[in-house]
Design a protein around this motif. Structure first.
Motif, PDB file in Angstrom:
ATOM      1  N   LEU A  28      -2.422  34.972  82.854  1.00 34.78           N
ATOM      2  CA  LEU A  28      -1.219  35.744  82.525  1.00 34.78           C
ATOM      3  C   LEU A  28       0.007  35.150  83.216  1.00 34.78           C
ATOM      4  O   LEU A  28       1.089  35.043  82.622  1.00 34.78           O
ATOM      5  CB  LEU A  28      -1.387  37.201  82.946  1.00 34.78           C
ATOM      6  CG  LEU A  28      -2.489  38.036  82.291  1.00 34.78           C
ATOM      7  CD1 LEU A  28      -2.267  39.513  82.605  1.00 34.78           C
ATOM      8  CD2 LEU A  28      -2.566  37.830  80.800  1.00 34.78           C
ATOM      9  N   LYS A  29      -0.137  34.784  84.493  1.00 38.86           N
ATOM     10  CA  LYS A  29       1.007  34.274  85.251  1.00 38.86           C
ATOM     11  C   LYS A  29       1.543  32.970  84.664  1.00 38.86           C
ATOM     12  O   LYS A  29       2.755  32.804  84.511  1.00 38.86           O
ATOM     13  CB  LYS A  29       0.606  34.067  86.714  1.00 38.86           C
ATOM     14  CG  LYS A  29       0.310  35.354  87.465  1.00 38.86           C
ATOM     15  CD  LYS A  29      -0.260  35.053  88.845  1.00 38.86           C
ATOM     16  CE  LYS A  29      -0.664  36.304  89.583  1.00 38.86           C
ATOM     17  NZ  LYS A  29      -1.282  35.999  90.902  1.00 38.86           N
ATOM     18  N   SER A  30       0.653  32.057  84.333  1.00 40.69           N
ATOM     19  CA  SER A  30       1.115  30.794  83.759  1.00 40.69           C
ATOM     20  C   SER A  30       1.652  30.981  82.348  1.00 40.69           C
ATOM     21  O   SER A  30       2.575  30.278  81.927  1.00 40.69           O
ATOM     22  CB  SER A  30      -0.011  29.752  83.770  1.00 40.69           C
ATOM     23  OG  SER A  30      -0.097  29.133  85.037  1.00 40.69           O
ATOM     24  N   SER A  31       1.075  31.918  81.602  1.00 38.72           N
ATOM     25  CA  SER A  31       1.637  32.223  80.280  1.00 38.72           C
ATOM     26  C   SER A  31       3.064  32.717  80.429  1.00 38.72           C
ATOM     27  O   SER A  31       3.947  32.362  79.643  1.00 38.72           O
ATOM     28  CB  SER A  31       0.786  33.282  79.566  1.00 38.72           C
ATOM     29  OG  SER A  31      -0.505  32.791  79.285  1.00 38.72           O
ATOM     30  N   SER A  32       3.309  33.530  81.455  1.00 40.25           N
ATOM     31  CA  SER A  32       4.671  34.002  81.731  1.00 40.25           C
ATOM     32  C   SER A  32       5.580  32.835  82.098  1.00 40.25           C
ATOM     33  O   SER A  32       6.679  32.698  81.560  1.00 40.25           O
ATOM     34  CB  SER A  32       4.636  35.036  82.859  1.00 40.25           C
ATOM     35  OG  SER A  32       5.945  35.383  83.264  1.00 40.25           O
ATOM     36  N   ASP A  33       5.128  31.989  83.006  1.00 34.33           N
ATOM     37  CA  ASP A  33       5.946  30.852  83.450  1.00 34.33           C
ATOM     38  C   ASP A  33       6.305  29.937  82.279  1.00 34.33           C
ATOM     39  O   ASP A  33       7.421  29.410  82.211  1.00 34.33           O
ATOM     40  CB  ASP A  33       5.200  30.040  84.511  1.00 34.33           C
ATOM     41  CG  ASP A  33       5.061  30.778  85.835  1.00 34.33           C
ATOM     42  OD1 ASP A  33       5.791  31.764  86.047  1.00 34.33           O
ATOM     43  OD2 ASP A  33       4.222  30.365  86.652  1.00 34.33           O
ATOM     44  N   LEU A  34       5.344  29.733  81.382  1.00 42.48           N
ATOM     45  CA  LEU A  34       5.552  28.819  80.258  1.00 42.48           C
ATOM     46  C   LEU A  34       6.231  29.491  79.070  1.00 42.48           C
ATOM     47  O   LEU A  34       6.577  28.824  78.103  1.00 42.48           O
ATOM     48  CB  LEU A  34       4.215  28.231  79.813  1.00 42.48           C
ATOM     49  CG  LEU A  34       3.550  27.274  80.813  1.00 42.48           C
ATOM     50  CD1 LEU A  34       2.116  26.978  80.398  1.00 42.48           C
ATOM     51  CD2 LEU A  34       4.338  25.982  80.925  1.00 42.48           C
ATOM     52  N   GLY A  35       6.390  30.813  79.120  1.00 44.68           N
ATOM     53  CA  GLY A  35       7.033  31.529  78.023  1.00 44.68           C
ATOM     54  C   GLY A  35       6.140  31.726  76.821  1.00 44.68           C
ATOM     55  O   GLY A  35       6.640  31.976  75.710  1.00 44.68           O
ATOM     56  N   VAL A  36       4.819  31.627  76.993  1.00 42.94           N
ATOM     57  CA  VAL A  36       3.900  31.827  75.870  1.00 42.94           C
ATOM     58  C   VAL A  36       3.881  33.314  75.501  1.00 42.94           C
ATOM     59  O   VAL A  36       3.695  34.169  76.372  1.00 42.94           O
ATOM     60  CB  VAL A  36       2.474  31.356  76.241  1.00 42.94           C
ATOM     61  CG1 VAL A  36       1.490  31.667  75.118  1.00 42.94           C
ATOM     62  CG2 VAL A  36       2.483  29.859  76.547  1.00 42.94           C
ATOM     63  N   PRO A  37       4.102  33.660  74.231  1.00 40.99           N
ATOM     64  CA  PRO A  37       4.099  35.080  73.815  1.00 40.99           C
ATOM     65  C   PRO A  37       2.691  35.650  73.868  1.00 40.99           C
ATOM     66  O   PRO A  37       1.883  35.422  72.965  1.00 40.99           O
ATOM     67  CB  PRO A  37       4.651  35.033  72.386  1.00 40.99           C
ATOM     68  CG  PRO A  37       4.370  33.645  71.911  1.00 40.99           C
ATOM     69  CD  PRO A  37       4.404  32.755  73.112  1.00 40.99           C
ATOM     70  N   LEU A  38       2.389  36.385  74.907  1.00 44.14           N
ATOM     71  CA  LEU A  38       1.024  36.842  75.157  1.00 44.14           C
ATOM     72  C   LEU A  38       1.051  38.207  75.824  1.00 44.14           C
ATOM     73  O   LEU A  38       1.938  38.505  76.621  1.00 44.14           O
ATOM     74  CB  LEU A  38       0.300  35.816  76.044  1.00 44.14           C
ATOM     75  CG  LEU A  38      -1.155  36.064  76.460  1.00 44.14           C
ATOM     76  CD1 LEU A  38      -1.925  34.738  76.510  1.00 44.14           C
ATOM     77  CD2 LEU A  38      -1.231  36.748  77.824  1.00 44.14           C
ATOM     78  N   VAL A  39       0.086  39.052  75.474  1.00 44.98           N
ATOM     79  CA  VAL A  39      -0.129  40.322  76.170  1.00 44.98           C
ATOM     80  C   VAL A  39      -1.585  40.374  76.608  1.00 44.98           C
ATOM     81  O   VAL A  39      -2.465  39.817  75.946  1.00 44.98           O
ATOM     82  CB  VAL A  39       0.200  41.551  75.293  1.00 44.98           C
ATOM     83  CG1 VAL A  39       1.678  41.576  74.932  1.00 44.98           C
ATOM     84  CG2 VAL A  39      -0.659  41.575  74.030  1.00 44.98           C
ATOM     85  N   GLY A  40      -1.842  41.050  77.725  1.00 45.92           N
ATOM     86  CA  GLY A  40      -3.203  41.212  78.212  1.00 45.92           C
ATOM     87  C   GLY A  40      -3.738  42.585  77.874  1.00 45.92           C
ATOM     88  O   GLY A  40      -2.981  43.559  77.785  1.00 45.92           O
ATOM     89  N   ILE A  41      -5.056  42.666  77.676  1.00 51.96           N
ATOM     90  CA  ILE A  41      -5.731  43.937  77.401  1.00 51.96           C
ATOM     91  C   ILE A  41      -6.939  44.048  78.335  1.00 51.96           C
ATOM     92  O   ILE A  41      -7.778  43.149  78.385  1.00 51.96           O
ATOM     93  CB  ILE A  41      -6.222  44.023  75.942  1.00 51.96           C
ATOM     94  CG1 ILE A  41      -5.035  43.971  74.965  1.00 51.96           C
ATOM     95  CG2 ILE A  41      -7.042  45.285  75.727  1.00 51.96           C
ATOM     96  CD1 ILE A  41      -4.166  45.207  74.970  1.00 51.96           C
ATOM     97  N   GLY A  42      -7.007  45.162  79.081  1.00 46.98           N
ATOM     98  CA  GLY A  42      -8.121  45.355  79.996  1.00 46.98           C
ATOM     99  C   GLY A  42      -8.359  46.824  80.256  1.00 46.98           C
ATOM    100  O   GLY A  42      -7.864  47.698  79.530  1.00 46.98           O
ATOM    101  N   LEU A  43      -9.127  47.121  81.299  1.00 47.48           N
ATOM    102  CA  LEU A  43      -9.456  48.481  81.687  1.00 47.48           C
ATOM    103  C   LEU A  43      -8.922  48.745  83.091  1.00 47.48           C
ATOM    104  O   LEU A  43      -8.917  47.848  83.939  1.00 47.48           O
ATOM    105  CB  LEU A  43     -10.971  48.720  81.661  1.00 47.48           C
ATOM    106  CG  LEU A  43     -11.696  48.430  80.336  1.00 47.48           C
ATOM    107  CD1 LEU A  43     -13.185  48.735  80.473  1.00 47.48           C
ATOM    108  CD2 LEU A  43     -11.088  49.224  79.188  1.00 47.48           C
TER     109      LEU A  43
END
Length: 862
Positions: free
Chosen positions: A139-154
């Motif tokens: 998630l952190k690197s996706s944020s740094d790179l600007g990749v459009p991503l959301v996480g799903i968990g519990l």
């Protein structure tokens, strides 16, 4: 009696207006990878920062109001806040990320990343170990790179357990409740102000889950929580009670919530991913929910919806042994999916076949990994070696396909450097490498500048971190002794534990038998001589937890504790209890050697050694996981980057294997590592050691980081999946319908396909590199040459008469003979001399085929 409230309310800290921005900073976990932001919170109250578990939300909720008023009146503190907030704001609003600059023209991509655990920071206790840490770094690197991503968990009420050891050295577990309202998380509410709640049908009742949002830089993580009043039964509220807790029944309930509930959460939030990434098989039920949803929205059959769903599905497996995957017995699947199966328009047998190796075996359990592999268009292991092991492990799913062509590739794991590198090392990199090391950590040219760092600076920076590690370990040991009511003499002896100048080895990870945490203890007398050399002392710091049900793993910890109490080891070997992110940071930032001793090939990747190398530590490991790749794939000048225990040999006798590799480890220590570390010149610098540190950093840092990893996932998987999904869903999913019809037509006609190699017109022996013509006769039945691809398959033979290292060349139809087509190709059959073999095979052909085995049919020459 326990009293329940009639109503609830949430109390929030009252911040002075000039400090209100602290709240926004606290609720975005970007502070967890920003040393200046951490320093800002620590500056408010350093003791409270530690007491709060490095949780700024909790800290702001309990801090004395006068401290806040004093900070608001302190110009220096406000200036520090201005600097941190300005940096945060620039980060959040930046339009020049890697993704926007490189792939900004891609229309509306969105990746949904599913994982059972996320290890973002120590104050979010919803992870158990390496899988969760990797998810957090993803998630952190996706944020740094600007990749459009959301996480799903519990969101687990208890998270993972706290560890402590009893007087006998046996691990005990203590589960503490998470206080979600004092964590960097917020309930998601709709436009009407009401909390977002999703529902799922379980046997005989509905289960409800509310949704929390965690901000990790520019990425949002959505977490489901069933501990709410809407669930009247305790067993429903307890679904998210504990990470990996409960029996198999609770496990399936959790995985239904993660997969199916996760998909419904995205719908409820009006988020429409074009890519769904399953990090391990825990969320694989979501593939079925995606199919069901597409059938409903677009009036598709199961086959058509599956075709459309598969284009959007990415699956990463992390487990190299069969027993480590999730299996559910058929009767449990019947209990939980009897109402769901009819919505897919298929029968029970076809449904259960999706998770079975042998669809005809009605007793076989349903495997989540098999479901994910059957459904996803893109599948991968997490290191080069793990990719090979995974292809071998799951080859039964692709009958008649050569192992090396099984459609499971690999993308090697990495780590998020900014989360793991010490502040001192960060400042050193900033000074010599410039900001590029933060912004472009995957660029080799950036890390070449490591050679310009003065040896004195690098060494003294590392020495300071080792001193801090020793001080931290002593504090931790002091707390452990007090908890166990140790004598005053024992507590005072801690001051003599460890030496801030001694060669320090770190071993910290989950204690499982295959990781062999006690391998270095195998020869106690030899180890005692190594550790207690008065001129060249060595010390070992252990840390790690065993799974609560893993008594064999717990016994490894006990062995270390008992040995560490013996006089010859008391000051040279310690075990730090309750291993967590904070302990891990001190270790990877302060040790000289990071030790890893897994039994090959049981380590899928491992990432702790990557964290250590970025801080200047050197790795010593068996050739397993990432180290097999790192050690054997160094730069062309073959500069050393660490040490390998053995050469990847495997022995049938486990005890003999352990003996051989323990002896090899002692040899490396005695003959190479210790002499190199203590080889000092007049300036007291271990220049040969520092040269190794620089070589390791320069050669390995560009490869083993999550920025490189995310770029690979994006360009190999996410973007192709997004484009395929967009193409197939357009015009009422017309292309998905066409693909499904084509597959049905080809599979129906395939049994009539026959191919035979024709007698060749070349001599039995031919000169190397000479071109040869090959011919094959193919009977296509109801299919045409446009429907098939005919290939020549040739290569050297092994001792069993099997073709190895094959060369594949497409053959072309040249004429028709009665009911068959003649195919030919002229090619150099192989490289090198020796006995070779050749044959032909027929595969389906389709212009949009991602891999040639997607149809599940192949015919070899008879």
């Amino acid at each position: 009696m326990a009293i329940k409230p009639a109503h609830t309310l949430t109390i929030i800290p009252r911040l002075p207006p000039s400090l209100e921005r602290l709240r926004e900073l606290a609720y975005n976990l970007r502070w967890s990878w920003n040393h200046d932001a951490i320093a800002l919170f620590r500056r408010l109250d350093s003791d409270l920062w530690e007491k709060s578990g490095h949780n700024p939300v909790r800290m702001l909720g309990i801090i004395d109001q006068k401290r806040l008023e004093d900070a608001a009146a302190n110009e220096s503190f406000v200036a520090h806040l201005d600097r941190v907030y300005s940096d945060f704001e620039n980060y959040m609003k930046s339009t020049s990320s890697w993704f926007s600059k490189t792939h900004g023209d891609v229309q509306d991509p969105l990746v949904a990343y599913f994982s059972a655990e996320f290890g973002l920071t120590e104050c979010m206790s919803i992870f158990a170990g390496g899988l969760g840490i990797l998810s957090g770094d993803h998630l952190k690197s996706s944020s740094d790179l600007g990749v459009p991503l959301v996480g799903i968990g519990l969101l687990y009420q208890q998270g993972y357990f706290r560890q402590y050891l009893n007087a006998a050295g046996w691990q005990q577990e203590d589960n503490e409740d998470n206080d979600f309202h004092a964590m960097p998380a917020a309930l998601v509410r709709g436009h009407d102000g009401k909390k977002v709640v999703i529902e799922i049908n379980y046997p005989n009742n509905k289960v409800f889950a509310q949704v929390w949002r965690v901000a990790a830089g520019r990425v949002s993580l959505y977490l489901l929580d069933t501990n709410i009043p809407e669930n009247e039964r305790s067993e429903d509220r307890d679904i998210t009670d504990q990470l990996y807790g409960g029996d198999i029944r609770n496990r399936i309930r959790q995985e239904i919530l993660l997969g199916i509930g996760g998909c419904r959460t995205l719908e409820a939030l009006d988020l429409h991913p074009t890519v769904y990434h399953m990090n391990e098989g825990h969320s694989a039920f979501g593939t079925l929910e995606l199919v069901r949803s597409l059938m409903e929205k677009h009036s598709l059959s199961f086959a058509e919806a599956r075709e459309l769903a598969s284009t959007a599905l990415v699956f990463t497996t992390h487990t190299p042994v069969t027993a480590g995957h999730d299996y559910f017995p058929p009767e449990l699947m019947d209990q939980y999916f009897s109402e769901f199966i009819p919505k897919l328009g298929i029968d029970r047998k076809r449904f259960l076949a999706l998770g079975r190796r042998n669809p005809e075996d009605d007793r076989e359990s349903f495997c989540m990994t098999i479901l994910a592999l059957r459904m996803a268009n893109f599948s991968n292991g997490v290191s080069r070696l793990h990719g090979q092991i995974s292809r071998r492990l799951w080859r039964d799913l692709w009958p008649d396909v050569p192992e090396e062509e099984i459609p499971i590739t690999h993308i090697t794991n990495g780590v998020h450097f900014l989360s793991w590198i010490s502040q001192e090392m960060e400042q050193l990199y900033e000074r010599y490498l410039g900001p590029s090391w933060r912004e472009q950590p995957a660029e080799k040219s950036v890390w070449r500048r490591v050679e310009s760092i003065a040896a004195e600076e690098l060494w003294h920076t590392h020495e300071r971190r080792r001193e801090r590690l020793v001080a931290f370990a002593r504090r931790r040991l002091h707390e452990q002794m007090k908890r166990r009511n140790a004598s005053q003499a024992e507590i005072q002896s801690i001051e003599d534990a460890l030496d801030p100048d001694a060669l320090t080895i770190g071993f910290a990870r989950r204690f499982a038998t295959y990781k062999r945490g006690t391998l270095i203890l195998r020869n106690k007398e030899r180890l005692a001589r190594i550790l207690n050399d008065p001129k060249r002392p060595v010390q070992i710091i252990f840390a790690g937890k065993a799974h609560p049900q893993d008594d064999a793993g717990k016994d490894l910890i006990r062995q270390i504790i008992l040995l560490a109490r013996e006089p010859q080891f008391r000051h040279r070997m310690v075990f730090l209890e309750d291993y967590d992110v904070s302990v891990a940071r001190y270790l990877v930032q302060g040790v000289d050697i990071w030790l890893n001793t897994p039994l090959r090939p049981n380590e899928a990747s491992g990432t702790s050694g990557m964290k250590a190398l970025a801080n200047g530590a050197l790795n010593v490991s068996t050739l397993d996981g990432w180290w097999d790749e790192a050690y054997l794939s160094t730069d062309s000048d073959h500069r050393p980057v660490g040490w390998a225990i053995g050469r990847g040999e495997s022995y049938s006798d486990r005890d003999y294997q352990d003996q051989v590799e323990a002896d090899a480890l002692y040899d490396i220590l005695e003959r190479d590592i210790i002499p190199t570390f203590y080889d000092r010149r007049a300036d007291s610098l271990p220049r040969r050691w520092v040269a190794l540190m620089m070589s390791s950093i320069h050669s390995l840092c560009p490869q083993f980081n999550t920025n490189r990893m995310i770029r690979e996932y994006t360009e190999k998987f996410y973007l192709p999946a997004h484009l395929d999904h967009q193409s197939l869903i357009a015009n009422g999913a017309a292309l998905a319908k066409e693909h499904a019809a084509t597959k049905r037509r080809i599979r129906t006609a395939w049994p009539s396909i026959q191919v035979e190699m024709l007698e060749s017109k070349f001599a039995a022996e031919i000169p190397a590199e000479e071109s040869v013509s090959f011919s094959a006769r193919v009977r296509t039945g109801a299919l045409t040459p446009e429907d098939i691809r005919v290939e020549l398959y040739t290569g050297p033979l092994n001792s069993d008469g099997e073709i190895t290292r094959p060369t594949i060349a497409e053959m072309q139809p040249v004429r028709r003979e009665n009911d068959a087509y003649i195919y030919e190709v002229t090619t150099v059959p192989c490289c090198g001399s020796g006995l070779h073999g050749y044959t032909a095979r027929v595969l389906p052909r389709h212009p949009d085929l991602k891999h040639p085995f997607a149809f599940g049919v192949i015919t070899w020459a008879i």
